[in-house]
Write a protein that holds these residues in place. Structure first.
Motif, mmCIF file in Angstrom:
data_model
loop_
_atom_site.group_PDB
_atom_site.id
_atom_site.type_symbol
_atom_site.label_atom_id
_atom_site.label_comp_id
_atom_site.label_asym_id
_atom_site.label_seq_id
_atom_site.Cartn_x
_atom_site.Cartn_y
_atom_site.Cartn_z
ATOM 1 N N HIS A 176 0.583 -1.219 0.256
ATOM 2 C CA HIS A 176 0.102 -0.209 0.196
ATOM 3 C C HIS A 176 0.805 1.416 0.454
ATOM 4 C CE1 HIS A 176 0.009 -0.340 4.315
ATOM 5 N NE2 HIS A 176 1.201 -1.084 4.623
ATOM 6 N N SER A 178 0.880 3.601 2.601
ATOM 7 C CA SER A 178 0.274 3.376 3.750
ATOM 8 C C SER A 178 1.518 4.328 4.220
ATOM 9 C CB SER A 178 -0.571 3.580 4.762
ATOM 10 O OG SER A 178 -1.553 3.118 3.997
ATOM 11 N N ARG A 202 0.438 -6.652 -4.846
ATOM 12 C CA ARG A 202 -0.264 -7.751 -3.827
ATOM 13 C C ARG A 202 -0.191 -8.926 -4.732
ATOM 14 N NH1 ARG A 202 -4.550 -4.726 -0.403
ATOM 15 N NH2 ARG A 202 -3.523 -3.139 0.141
ATOM 16 N N GLU A 218 -2.544 7.876 -1.008
ATOM 17 C CA GLU A 218 -2.247 8.018 -0.034
ATOM 18 C C GLU A 218 -2.497 9.468 0.380
ATOM 19 O OE1 GLU A 218 -2.490 5.373 1.461
ATOM 20 O OE2 GLU A 218 -2.520 5.799 3.875
ATOM 21 N N THR A 259 -4.720 3.666 12.730
ATOM 22 C CA THR A 259 -5.394 5.199 12.584
ATOM 23 C C THR A 259 -6.695 4.813 13.685
ATOM 24 O OG1 THR A 259 -6.983 3.410 10.234
ATOM 25 C CG2 THR A 259 -5.355 6.142 10.348
ATOM 26 N N GLY A 290 -9.845 3.351 2.455
ATOM 27 C CA GLY A 290 -9.440 3.437 3.859
ATOM 28 C C GLY A 290 -9.190 4.170 3.848
ATOM 29 N N GLY A 292 -9.541 7.298 8.357
ATOM 30 C CA GLY A 292 -8.957 7.518 9.751
ATOM 31 C C GLY A 292 -8.120 8.346 10.604
ATOM 32 N N ALA A 313 -5.884 10.379 7.699
ATOM 33 C CA ALA A 313 -4.584 10.052 6.299
ATOM 34 C C ALA A 313 -5.907 8.977 5.891
ATOM 35 C CB ALA A 313 -3.952 8.552 7.516
ATOM 36 N N PHE A 314 -6.215 8.850 4.754
ATOM 37 C CA PHE A 314 -6.784 7.897 3.956
ATOM 38 C C PHE A 314 -5.973 7.454 2.453
ATOM 39 C CE2 PHE A 314 -6.962 12.591 2.317
ATOM 40 C CZ PHE A 314 -6.317 11.932 1.221
ATOM 41 N N GLY A 315 -6.475 6.550 2.217
ATOM 42 C CA GLY A 315 -5.685 5.849 1.398
ATOM 43 C C GLY A 315 -6.526 5.187 -0.179
#
Ligand code: DAH
Length: 345
Positions: A176, A178, A202, A218, A259, A290, A292, A313-315
């Protein structure tokens, strides 16, 4: 009858042969027959000298007349045949100048790249900077610094591809974007308003919503007094800016180790307009990512005092955003390299 008496016949037959030719090459053959070295005319010319003087003059005149008739007929015929040959050649090599040449087609950026650029523009418009990190990342930044220690169950959601480099399972292709948050927090002082787009990997089986290689964007905000309301407002603003007013979005409670609290960001499935289909697994909603409030552990691991600063933060999956904005039923087509698809955007 002397040989010279045959001259009128030689002439008329010769003229007939000349007129019946259909090509310059054929005419050249006839010319050799009629006037060339082995021809009757040249023979007669040679014999002239042996004729008695009184006959020689007459015979010479007849011979000349015949030769002149034949050579001028040959020249006329050659002119006609050459014009015809030229016309045939021109016709064969004709260029249709009224035809519009389309020229080479100019390519353009792939839909996913266009989407990434558009997203960056939306966030730059909201005052964010754009940051980047490498696709090969340490286990520490990809997991540990994000509050995901070894053996944490959250790791199993990330079908991770480790690289055969250094100690076992310490280096991987990032699962990711992040970990770029970690890089940004380690190198920049708050306040931070930044988005971090990039490719992630992945060990995933492709289906209508998944590719093993995809892109995320992100987002990270760290400032004083940041609340979940700021996060919700930012996501709402972004959704309207990117999708327009027709797409509905929602936040659902979720869990991410980095988060607290966390939420999942979903939009109405644009393929079925919410009624349920194969693309959204009959739910009517598509998860785009996601988000948070940044976990205090993450802030302090990255050298930021969670008593002073807070953040969200968000992604989001860039490919998914493109998929929903353009109504692409199956994600796999994004990587098929089919120009009939790529040209549509
Ligand atoms: N990195 C998460 C994933 O790929 C998505 C995500 C969730 C990113 C929450 C965030 C966040 O920044 O706050 O599944």
């Amino acid at each position: 009858m002397s040989d010279y008496a045959a001259l009128p016949q030689i002439e008329s037959e010769g003229l007939a042969r000349i007129h019946s030719t259909t090509s310059v090459d054929e005419l050249a053959g006839v010319e050799t027959d009629l006037t060339g070295r082995g021809s009757v005319l040249v023979d007669l010319q040679r014999q002239l000298g042996s004729l008695p003087a009184d006959e020689r003059k007459d015979a010479g005149r007849q011979l000349n007349a015949t030769r002149t008739a034949l050579t001028s007929a040959l020249a006329d015929r050659r002119a006609i045949l050459e014009v015809a040959a030229r016309a045939t050649q021109l016709e064969a090599e004709r260029l249709d100048l009224t035809e519009i040449a389309s020229g080479p087609r100019r390519g353009h950026l792939h839909l996913v790249t266009q989407t990434r650029d558009r997203l960056e523009d939306v966030f730059i418009g909201m005052g964010y900077t754009v940051s980047e990190g490498p696709e090969v990342e340490s286990d520490w930044r990809n997991f540990q610094a994000l509050n995901i220690p070894f053996a944490h169950p959250a790791r199993s959601n990330h079908d991770t591809l480790y690289l055969d480099y250094g100690d076992a399972e310490t280096v991987l292709v990032r699962t990711h974007t992040s970990p770029v948050q970690v890089r940004v927090m380690q190198t920049q002082e708050p306040p931070i308003y930044s988005v971090m787009p990039g490719r992630v990997y992945r060990k995933d089986t492709p289906d209508a919503r998944h590719n093993a290689t995809f892109n995320q964007i992100e987002g990270l905000v760290v400032d004083r007094g940041i609340t979940f309301g700021d996060l919700a407002g930012t996501i709402e603003t972004f959704t309207k800016a990117y999708f327009g007013p027709d797409i509905e979005s929602r936040l659902r409670p979720a869990y991410f180790p980095f988060t607290e609290p966390s939420a999942e960001f979903e939009v109405t499935c644009s393929i079925c307009r919410g009624s349920g289909c194969r693309t959204c697994s009959q739910t009517g909603w598509i998860e785009l990512g996601g988000c948070g409030m940044v976990h205090p552990n993450v802030l302090s691991t990255c050298g930021i005092d969670p008593e002073e600063w807070s953040g969200f933060a968000f992604g989001f999956g860039i490919d998914r955003l493109a998929q929903m904005r353009h109504g692409i039923a199956d994600m796999r087509i994004l990587l098929d390299n089919d120009v009939r698809f790529a040209r549509q955007f």
